[in-house]
Design a protein around this motif. Structure first.
Motif, PDB file in Angstrom:
ATOM      1  N   VAL A 155       7.471 -21.437   4.967  1.00 12.10           N
ATOM      2  CA  VAL A 155       6.231 -21.411   5.745  1.00 12.10           C
ATOM      3  C   VAL A 155       5.803 -19.959   5.887  1.00 12.10           C
ATOM      4  O   VAL A 155       6.570 -19.133   6.367  1.00 12.10           O
ATOM      5  N   PHE A 204      12.130 -29.577   4.324  1.00 18.75           N
ATOM      6  CA  PHE A 204      12.243 -28.373   5.169  1.00 18.75           C
ATOM      7  C   PHE A 204      13.714 -28.101   5.481  1.00 18.75           C
ATOM      8  O   PHE A 204      14.185 -26.971   5.382  1.00 18.75           O
ATOM      9  N   THR A 206       1.972 -30.630   9.441  1.00 21.87           N
ATOM     10  CA  THR A 206       2.962 -31.594   8.952  1.00 21.87           C
ATOM     11  C   THR A 206       2.753 -32.954   9.613  1.00 21.87           C
ATOM     12  O   THR A 206       2.892 -34.004   8.972  1.00 21.87           O
ATOM     13  N   ARG A 207       2.405 -32.929  10.907  1.00 24.46           N
ATOM     14  CA  ARG A 207       2.134 -34.204  11.593  1.00 24.46           C
ATOM     15  C   ARG A 207       0.921 -34.902  10.974  1.00 24.46           C
ATOM     16  O   ARG A 207       0.913 -36.120  10.818  1.00 24.46           O
ATOM     17  N   VAL A 232       4.250 -20.886  12.653  1.00 28.61           N
ATOM     18  CA  VAL A 232       5.081 -22.094  12.480  1.00 28.61           C
ATOM     19  C   VAL A 232       4.540 -23.262  13.300  1.00 28.61           C
ATOM     20  O   VAL A 232       4.561 -24.418  12.850  1.00 28.61           O
ATOM     21  N   SER A 233       4.004 -22.978  14.507  1.00 24.26           N
ATOM     22  CA  SER A 233       3.528 -24.082  15.345  1.00 24.26           C
ATOM     23  C   SER A 233       2.326 -24.780  14.678  1.00 24.26           C
ATOM     24  O   SER A 233       2.168 -26.002  14.797  1.00 24.26           O
ATOM     25  N   ILE A 282       3.668 -27.061  12.030  1.00 22.39           N
ATOM     26  CA  ILE A 282       4.167 -28.317  12.612  1.00 22.39           C
ATOM     27  C   ILE A 282       2.987 -29.291  12.786  1.00 22.39           C
ATOM     28  O   ILE A 282       3.094 -30.484  12.479  1.00 22.39           O
ATOM     29  N   LYS A 283       1.865 -28.770  13.264  1.00 25.73           N
ATOM     30  CA  LYS A 283       0.665 -29.620  13.430  1.00 25.73           C
ATOM     31  C   LYS A 283       0.236 -30.206  12.077  1.00 25.73           C
ATOM     32  O   LYS A 283      -0.031 -31.402  11.970  1.00 25.73           O
TER      33      LYS A 283
END
Lengths: 181, 395
Positions: A117, A110, A128-129, A121-122, A125-126
């Protein structure tokens, strides 16, 4: 001269490897949400019917998963039945290969602008976790440390081995069922 | 072979210094623009900041065709639509945004509508939607902190859906950023302090987070040096034009740095705190910066140690053992915050703001964890980590 001749073979091998990894990752994403509560805690916040895609631009390999409720993801293969809600797109096959062969961490990819993306975006992020947690489970620690920003200190060996075994078993079962079908 | 890779992009012409405003007519006409519209807010107009801009244009025979001076602090799709309508009615051909982050973001969004067509700016939300250059667009910042004049993003609130819409495209970047010290001379002390700390945070995170690169590093360190040298001077002598120019240039340089290397956890926490507690962004940056640097310390020891040279100068840097420089950089930032507290009561802890409840910390932590900036933080961050940082920043 020889390297020129080998170039197409190398490209094909790279594509085949990324395709295979996407198939494994897609099934493993489904499996981790069946066996791991922490991963489900992340995915349960996605809307039901939410479609997540990882793709290599412009029309390379892809994986699509759907949130079917209660945090469970379902691997749908390489094609989405409708427009996806969130897409993480590698700009080139070479970039996907760097990440899938654990030469470059997802977060570094990234930071290096290897990926785009498209979507909230949020939620990216989830996801990706969840991907990081998956890699921490299924990869040997030495490899996982190359794939994730920080190997989770709380992940102890017995827990890792047990969950990895369950995820691999589910991936293998799913693969066999797909082949039989 | 190294795995390092970076991208750097900033096509904005920076017009900075004495009589910079007077360059606007020439620069506009060189882009074949003859009928500019000014987009600003009531505060800027009341402070008399439009007058030098208008006078500079009129003196060169360039009339400002229309002025919209009612941009709210959180600009909305309705406001953008109304300004675009006015722009078309008055047959304008270019935009000059005069103000802080909101006026600049509004200018970017209006430019999309008047260049691409349509009435609903929500249709253009997202990344990479725009495919061609927009109308001539100039920005005259009146605060020294956001760096919006050199960033390719804008955020506009969709009132109907109650969501904030992001816009991202290199075509949003203005043709020129006009940095004139006259525009920040009357900035009140607490806004001067908070916006400068915003710029310092942009530069510090750009220099210590994952997407740092040699070019953004150069801008970041130059920005840190100017802020360290000029902020307290300006706080003590607000009419110091050279100091004001230093802070404005630092803000632009920090903007160039962070728009090419992104920011990290300070911004994740700041965005969440702003959304939940409605604290100004610059203040949030000032609140969290030292605590996040302490959290990231072992991952950023080397670059943070290097920053000491720009924060404190060569004598302190050389007198500090290499192993202690990173800690000394954090101390230097704490010292700066203490000095700002003495001068304008800029809060140093969440408790000092008197606008945050201890019961809100968990909500802030949860929201921060899903903020896009967290991806570029050098350390992985868990919910427990964010709560620990917030507790340390509490009092």
């Amino acid at each position: 001269m020889l390297s020129k001749r080998l170039q197409p073979i190398a490209s094909q091998a790279r594509r085949a490897y990324v395709e295979l990894m996407f198939q494994v990752m897609g099934r493993a994403l489904q499996a981790i949400t069946e066996v791991d509560e922490a991963a489900r805690a992340e995915t349960s916040q996605l809307p039901v019917g939410f479609l997540f895609e990882m793709q290599v631009m412009p029309a390379g390999p892809s994986l699509v998963v759907e949130h079917i409720g209660d945090g469970r993801l379902k691997y749908l293969g390489d094609e989405a039945p409708r427009a996806v809600d969130l897409s993480i797109q590698f700009k080139h096959m070479a970039h996907a290969f760097l990440v899938m062969s654990f030469q470059e961490k997802t977060a570094v990819a990234f930071a290096h602008d290897r990926m785009l993306v498209d979507g909230d975006v949020s939620l990216a992020i989830k996801m990706t976790r969840v991907l990081n947690r998956l890699e921490a489970f299924i990869l040997p620690k030495l490899v996982a440390e190359r794939a994730v920003k920080e190997y989770p200190a709380t992940l102890k060996l017995p827990n890792k081995l047990l969950n990895a075994a369950r995820i691999y078993l589910k991936v293998a079962t799913n693969l066999v069922e797909t082949v039989r079908a | 072979m190294t795995n390092k890779y970076y991208e750097f992009f900033c096509p904005v012409k920076v017009i900075a210094g004495k009589a910079a405003l007077e360059h606007i007519p020439f620069e506009l006409t060189s882009l074949a623009a003859k009928r500019p519209m000014i987009i600003t807010d009531k505060g800027v107009r009341a402070a008399g900041l439009l007058e030098p801009v208008i006078a500079a244009c009129e003196e060169s025979g360039l009339d400002i065709v229309s002025i919209y001076d009612d941009v709210p602090p959180d600009s909305s799709t309705t406001v953008v639509g109304a300004i675009a309508k006015l722009y078309r009615k008055e047959k304008c051909d270019s935009i000059i945004a005069v103000g802080g982050g909101s006026a600049i973001d509004t200018g970017k969004a209006v430019n999309i509508l008047v260049s691409e067509g349509g009435d609903d700016i929500a249709e253009y939300s997202g990344a990479g939607i725009l495919k061609k250059a927009l109308k001539p667009f100039f920005v005259v910042p009146t605060t020294a902190g956001t760096g919006s004049e050199v960033t390719s993003v804008a955020v506009i609130t969709d009132e109907k859906r109650g969501v904030k819409l992001p816009y991202s495209s290199p075509f949003l970047l203005p043709n020129a950023a006009v940095i004139d010290p006259r525009m920040t001379l009357t900035l009140p002390p607490h806004i001067t302090a908070a916006t400068a700390m915003d710029a310092l945070t942009h530069a510090t995170e750009a220099f210590t987070c994952m997407a740092k690169n040699p070019l953004s590093d150069a801008y970041a360190t130059a920005a840190v040096k100017k802020i360290s040298q000029s902020l307290l001077k300006v706080m003590d002598k607000p009419k110091d034009e050279d100091g004001r120019l230093d802070l404005a240039q630092a803000s632009t340089m920090a903007g160039i740095a962070f728009s090419n290397s992104m920011v990290g956890l300070v911004h994740s926490l700041g965005h969440a705190t702003g959304a939940i507690c409605h604290l100004p962004h610059g203040l949030c940056m000032s609140l969290y910066l030292p605590y996040v640097l302490e959290f990231n310390l072992e991952s950023i020891r080397e670059p943070l140690g290097d920053l000491l040279l720009h924060l404190e100068g060569p004598e302190v840097y050389s007198a500090t053992p290499a192993a202690r420089r990173a800690e000394a950089s954090i101390s230097s930032i704490r010292k700066l915050r203490d000095e700002l507290y003495k001068r304008c009561k800029l809060p140093r802890t969440l408790k000092e703001t008197e606008k945050v409840l201890e019961s809100q910390l968990e909500d802030i932590a949860t929201m921060a964890l899903d903020d896009g900036s967290i991806m570029f933080n050098p350390r992985e961050v868990s919910l427990d980590d964010t709560i620990t940082i917030l507790r340390r920043a509490w009092a």
